[in-house]
Motif scaffolding. Structure first.
Motif, PDB file in Angstrom:
ATOM      1  N   ALA A   3       0.843  -1.204   0.000  1.00 33.09           N
ATOM      2  CA  ALA A   3       0.000   0.000   0.000  1.00 33.09           C
ATOM      3  C   ALA A   3       0.877   1.253   0.000  1.00 33.09           C
ATOM      4  O   ALA A   3       0.619   2.209  -0.742  1.00 33.09           O
ATOM      5  N   PHE A   4       1.926   1.239   0.810  1.00 33.15           N
ATOM      6  CA  PHE A   4       2.840   2.376   0.876  1.00 33.15           C
ATOM      7  C   PHE A   4       3.522   2.621  -0.467  1.00 33.15           C
ATOM      8  O   PHE A   4       3.581   3.753  -0.953  1.00 33.15           O
ATOM      9  N   LEU A   5       4.051   1.572  -1.079  1.00 33.24           N
ATOM     10  CA  LEU A   5       4.750   1.715  -2.353  1.00 33.24           C
ATOM     11  C   LEU A   5       3.820   2.206  -3.458  1.00 33.24           C
ATOM     12  O   LEU A   5       4.192   3.080  -4.250  1.00 33.24           O
ATOM     13  N   LEU A   6       2.617   1.662  -3.509  1.00 28.56           N
ATOM     14  CA  LEU A   6       1.662   2.092  -4.530  1.00 28.56           C
ATOM     15  C   LEU A   6       1.277   3.561  -4.349  1.00 28.56           C
ATOM     16  O   LEU A   6       1.195   4.317  -5.320  1.00 28.56           O
ATOM     17  N   ALA A   7       1.059   3.956  -3.089  1.00 19.20           N
ATOM     18  CA  ALA A   7       0.615   5.328  -2.820  1.00 19.20           C
ATOM     19  C   ALA A   7       1.751   6.335  -2.903  1.00 19.20           C
ATOM     20  O   ALA A   7       1.613   7.383  -3.536  1.00 19.20           O
TER      21      ALA A   7
ATOM     22  N   ILE B 106       5.256   5.789  -3.778  1.00 17.71           N
ATOM     23  CA  ILE B 106       6.276   5.660  -4.817  1.00 17.71           C
ATOM     24  C   ILE B 106       5.631   5.743  -6.197  1.00 17.71           C
ATOM     25  O   ILE B 106       6.075   6.487  -7.053  1.00 17.71           O
ATOM     26  N   ASP B 107       4.561   4.974  -6.397  1.00 14.67           N
ATOM     27  CA  ASP B 107       3.884   4.991  -7.692  1.00 14.67           C
ATOM     28  C   ASP B 107       2.930   6.170  -7.837  1.00 14.67           C
ATOM     29  O   ASP B 107       2.486   6.471  -8.944  1.00 14.67           O
ATOM     30  N   GLY B 108       2.586   6.817  -6.722  1.00 14.94           N
ATOM     31  CA  GLY B 108       1.751   8.013  -6.768  1.00 14.94           C
ATOM     32  C   GLY B 108       0.272   7.757  -7.016  1.00 14.94           C
ATOM     33  O   GLY B 108      -0.453   8.664  -7.450  1.00 14.94           O
ATOM     34  N   LEU B 109      -0.193   6.554  -6.719  1.00 17.02           N
ATOM     35  CA  LEU B 109      -1.606   6.254  -6.934  1.00 17.02           C
ATOM     36  C   LEU B 109      -2.470   6.849  -5.824  1.00 17.02           C
ATOM     37  O   LEU B 109      -2.057   6.867  -4.659  1.00 17.02           O
ATOM     38  N   PRO B 110      -3.673   7.312  -6.166  1.00 19.67           N
ATOM     39  CA  PRO B 110      -4.593   7.792  -5.126  1.00 19.67           C
ATOM     40  C   PRO B 110      -5.077   6.614  -4.271  1.00 19.67           C
ATOM     41  O   PRO B 110      -5.063   5.452  -4.721  1.00 19.67           O
ATOM     42  N   ASN B 111      -5.518   6.903  -3.063  1.00 17.02           N
ATOM     43  CA  ASN B 111      -5.928   5.853  -2.137  1.00 17.02           C
ATOM     44  C   ASN B 111      -7.013   4.945  -2.712  1.00 17.02           C
ATOM     45  O   ASN B 111      -7.008   3.741  -2.473  1.00 17.02           O
ATOM     46  N   GLY B 112      -7.935   5.511  -3.469  1.00 15.67           N
ATOM     47  CA  GLY B 112      -8.996   4.705  -4.067  1.00 15.67           C
ATOM     48  C   GLY B 112      -8.446   3.679  -5.050  1.00 15.67           C
ATOM     49  O   GLY B 112      -8.907   2.534  -5.091  1.00 15.67           O
ATOM     50  N   GLU B 113      -7.456   4.068  -5.825  1.00 14.07           N
ATOM     51  CA  GLU B 113      -6.824   3.153  -6.772  1.00 14.07           C
ATOM     52  C   GLU B 113      -6.030   2.077  -6.041  1.00 14.07           C
ATOM     53  O   GLU B 113      -6.047   0.908  -6.425  1.00 14.07           O
ATOM     54  N   VAL B 114      -5.331   2.468  -4.976  1.00 14.82           N
ATOM     55  CA  VAL B 114      -4.588   1.498  -4.168  1.00 14.82           C
ATOM     56  C   VAL B 114      -5.568   0.474  -3.586  1.00 14.82           C
ATOM     57  O   VAL B 114      -5.327  -0.738  -3.644  1.00 14.82           O
ATOM     58  N   ALA B 115      -6.680   0.956  -3.069  1.00 12.75           N
ATOM     59  CA  ALA B 115      -7.699   0.073  -2.488  1.00 12.75           C
ATOM     60  C   ALA B 115      -8.212  -0.917  -3.533  1.00 12.75           C
ATOM     61  O   ALA B 115      -8.324  -2.118  -3.256  1.00 12.75           O
ATOM     62  N   ALA B 116      -8.498  -0.425  -4.726  1.00 14.42           N
ATOM     63  CA  ALA B 116      -9.003  -1.293  -5.787  1.00 14.42           C
ATOM     64  C   ALA B 116      -7.968  -2.348  -6.179  1.00 14.42           C
ATOM     65  O   ALA B 116      -8.309  -3.524  -6.355  1.00 14.42           O
ATOM     66  N   ARG B 117      -6.723  -1.947  -6.305  1.00 13.20           N
ATOM     67  CA  ARG B 117      -5.670  -2.900  -6.703  1.00 13.20           C
ATOM     68  C   ARG B 117      -5.433  -3.969  -5.654  1.00 13.20           C
ATOM     69  O   ARG B 117      -5.137  -5.109  -5.979  1.00 13.20           O
ATOM     70  N   LEU B 118      -5.546  -3.574  -4.374  1.00 17.11           N
ATOM     71  CA  LEU B 118      -5.276  -4.526  -3.293  1.00 17.11           C
ATOM     72  C   LEU B 118      -6.520  -5.256  -2.818  1.00 17.11           C
ATOM     73  O   LEU B 118      -6.429  -6.172  -1.987  1.00 17.11           O
TER      74      LEU B 118
ATOM     75  N   MET C 200      -8.821   1.049   4.992  1.00 16.72           N
ATOM     76  CA  MET C 200      -7.697   0.159   5.293  1.00 16.72           C
ATOM     77  C   MET C 200      -6.421   0.678   4.665  1.00 16.72           C
ATOM     78  O   MET C 200      -5.339   0.587   5.267  1.00 16.72           O
ATOM     79  N   VAL C 201      -6.508   1.243   3.461  1.00 15.24           N
ATOM     80  CA  VAL C 201      -5.332   1.845   2.823  1.00 15.24           C
ATOM     81  C   VAL C 201      -4.788   2.952   3.715  1.00 15.24           C
ATOM     82  O   VAL C 201      -3.582   3.025   3.962  1.00 15.24           O
ATOM     83  N   GLU C 202      -5.667   3.811   4.207  1.00 11.02           N
ATOM     84  CA  GLU C 202      -5.233   4.907   5.085  1.00 11.02           C
ATOM     85  C   GLU C 202      -4.565   4.378   6.339  1.00 11.02           C
ATOM     86  O   GLU C 202      -3.557   4.928   6.795  1.00 11.02           O
ATOM     87  N   LYS C 203      -5.115   3.309   6.910  1.00 14.91           N
ATOM     88  CA  LYS C 203      -4.499   2.709   8.105  1.00 14.91           C
ATOM     89  C   LYS C 203      -3.107   2.159   7.778  1.00 14.91           C
ATOM     90  O   LYS C 203      -2.173   2.329   8.559  1.00 14.91           O
ATOM     91  N   HIS C 204      -2.980   1.500   6.633  1.00 16.42           N
ATOM     92  CA  HIS C 204      -1.669   0.995   6.219  1.00 16.42           C
ATOM     93  C   HIS C 204      -0.673   2.145   6.044  1.00 16.42           C
ATOM     94  O   HIS C 204       0.483   2.046   6.472  1.00 16.42           O
ATOM     95  N   LEU C 205      -1.109   3.232   5.421  1.00 19.92           N
ATOM     96  CA  LEU C 205      -0.211   4.371   5.188  1.00 19.92           C
ATOM     97  C   LEU C 205       0.221   5.011   6.502  1.00 19.92           C
ATOM     98  O   LEU C 205       1.390   5.367   6.671  1.00 19.92           O
ATOM     99  N   ILE C 206      -0.705   5.166   7.423  1.00 17.23           N
ATOM    100  CA  ILE C 206      -0.357   5.735   8.731  1.00 17.23           C
ATOM    101  C   ILE C 206       0.663   4.846   9.424  1.00 17.23           C
ATOM    102  O   ILE C 206       1.675   5.332   9.949  1.00 17.23           O
ATOM    103  N   LYS C 207       0.407   3.543   9.420  1.00 18.59           N
ATOM    104  CA  LYS C 207       1.332   2.597  10.052  1.00 18.59           C
ATOM    105  C   LYS C 207       2.716   2.684   9.407  1.00 18.59           C
ATOM    106  O   LYS C 207       3.739   2.732  10.093  1.00 18.59           O
ATOM    107  N   ALA C 208       2.747   2.716   8.071  1.00 16.44           N
ATOM    108  CA  ALA C 208       4.019   2.773   7.353  1.00 16.44           C
ATOM    109  C   ALA C 208       4.775   4.066   7.659  1.00 16.44           C
ATOM    110  O   ALA C 208       5.973   4.043   7.950  1.00 16.44           O
ATOM    111  N   LEU C 209       4.083   5.180   7.596  1.00 13.92           N
ATOM    112  CA  LEU C 209       4.742   6.469   7.828  1.00 13.92           C
ATOM    113  C   LEU C 209       5.261   6.592   9.253  1.00 13.92           C
ATOM    114  O   LEU C 209       6.359   7.114   9.478  1.00 13.92           O
ATOM    115  N   LEU C 210       4.490   6.110  10.223  1.00 15.01           N
ATOM    116  CA  LEU C 210       4.965   6.144  11.613  1.00 15.01           C
ATOM    117  C   LEU C 210       6.196   5.261  11.787  1.00 15.01           C
ATOM    118  O   LEU C 210       7.156   5.643  12.458  1.00 15.01           O
ATOM    119  N   HIS C 211       6.168   4.077  11.188  1.00 15.20           N
ATOM    120  CA  HIS C 211       7.309   3.171  11.299  1.00 15.20           C
ATOM    121  C   HIS C 211       8.555   3.788  10.665  1.00 15.20           C
ATOM    122  O   HIS C 211       9.637   3.768  11.252  1.00 15.20           O
TER     123      HIS C 211
END
Length: 104
Positions: free
Chosen positions: A60-64, A66-78, A84-95
């Motif tokens: 989710a982090f790489l798609l959003a 690095i690849d620059g995809l919007p959260n809706g597109e990341v959600a659709a791909r995954l 859930m995408v937002e939760k993954h991004l928050i977790k990744a950024l905090l880590h």
């Protein structure tokens, strides 16, 4: 140095930095060797922090980011919700922030 996707190592950090920047330190032939070494150390730490993420969170982090995809597109791909995408991004950024605190 590479960052992993789906457990593999596919995207060289150097390519990302050349595309995105980091002050052009790695491409600057006139940069001080100490600054180049510091930049490489920062990249190694960033790559390691990204590799430490759980697979779905990392993807989710790489798609959003690095690849620059919007959260809706990341959600659709995954196949997950935007929430859930937002939760993954928050977790990744905090880590990443914790892992790279001295650089950021």
């Amino acid at each position: 140095i590479a960052i992993g996707r789906d457990g593999g190592r596919v995207a060289p950090v150097v390519a990302i930095i050349r595309r995105e920047g980091v002050g052009g330190v790695l491409d600057d032939a006139f940069a001080l060797p100490e600054r180049q070494a510091m930049a490489r150390q920062e990249l190694r730490r960033l790559a390691a922090a990204i590799d430490e993420l759980p697979p779905r969170c990392r993807e989710a982090f790489l798609l959003a980011r690095i690849d620059g995809l919007p959260n809706g597109e990341v959600a659709a791909r995954l196949g997950i919700s935007r929430n859930m995408v937002e939760k993954h991004l928050i977790k990744a950024l905090l880590h990443i922030r914790r892992a790279c605190h001295e650089f950021f």
